[in-house]
Write a protein that holds these residues in place. Structure first.
Motif, PDB file in Angstrom:
ATOM      1  N   MET A 123      -4.298   5.038   4.453  1.00  0.00           N
ATOM      2  CA  MET A 123      -4.122   3.733   3.821  1.00  0.00           C
ATOM      3  C   MET A 123      -2.788   3.559   3.115  1.00  0.00           C
ATOM      4  N   ASP A 124      -1.941   4.566   3.109  1.00  0.00           N
ATOM      5  CA  ASP A 124      -0.659   4.427   2.424  1.00  0.00           C
ATOM      6  C   ASP A 124       0.485   4.288   3.415  1.00  0.00           C
ATOM      7  N   HIS A 127       0.813  -1.218   0.000  1.00  0.00           N
ATOM      8  CA  HIS A 127       0.000   0.000   0.000  1.00  0.00           C
ATOM      9  C   HIS A 127       0.846   1.269   0.000  1.00  0.00           C
ATOM     10  N   GLU A 171      -3.108   2.583  -3.125  1.00  0.00           N
ATOM     11  CA  GLU A 171      -3.775   2.085  -1.923  1.00  0.00           C
ATOM     12  C   GLU A 171      -4.940   1.143  -2.215  1.00  0.00           C
ATOM     13  N   VAL A 207      -6.108   8.530   1.645  1.00  0.00           N
ATOM     14  CA  VAL A 207      -5.018   8.122   0.758  1.00  0.00           C
ATOM     15  C   VAL A 207      -3.934   9.203   0.759  1.00  0.00           C
TER      16      VAL A 207
END
Length: 156
Positions: free
Chosen positions: A67-68, A16, A21, A126
């Motif tokens: 999410m990264d 990710h 992501e 993200v």
């Protein structure tokens, strides 16, 4: 609180990096399908907004995670798990290396609490690692944030 090591290891092993992501987003959505009373939406930028039982409440807590990650998971990385630590090692060099748990740990906390807490909102953004771009875009979703009482973020 008993830690769900299976969930945590799953999250650590999902590639990710910033701007990529989708695998993490897919995992989170599939995980949430197994939880009752959840609705979600994805904005134009790829941020995920989750509601659990929040339609008729005046104030609701909101968890935030991104999410990264800076580090990307690959086959050369191995997890070392003890009673007190989880870290990664490069299998070839035997040296410690990045594991990508920033912010997989925050995602873990949010997913765990979605199972435990009756009324909750969660935002998964993200591209945090490249300037919090997703978070900036998420702020435009004013209807989602209308009844948020406070934000909590368990980043790392």
């Amino acid at each position: 609180m008993k830690i769900n090591l299976t969930l945590l290891k799953d999250l650590y092993q999902i590639p990710h990096p910033s701007g990529q992501e989708y695998a993490m987003l897919s995992y989170i959505i599939n995980y949430c399908y197994k939880i009752d009373n959840i609705t979600f939406e994805i904005d134009h930028y790829g941020n995920l907004f989750i509601n659990k039982n929040t339609n008729n409440l005046k104030y609701v807590p909101c968890l935030v995670a991104h999410m990264d990650s800076v580090f990307d998971w690959n086959d050369d990385v191995g997890l070392i798990i003890t009673d007190t630590q989880i870290h990664a090692i490069n299998k070839k060099t035997k040296q410690r290396c990045g594991i990508g748990c920033d912010d997989a740990n925050g995602i873990y906390v949010a997913l765990h609490l979605l199972r435990q807490v009756d009324d909750l909102k969660v935002v998964f953004t993200v591209e945090e690692e490249v300037g919090a771009i997703g978070a900036r875009e998420a702020t435009y979703n004013l209807p989602f944030f209308k009844n948020v009482a406070y934000f909590l973020q368990a980043d790392r």
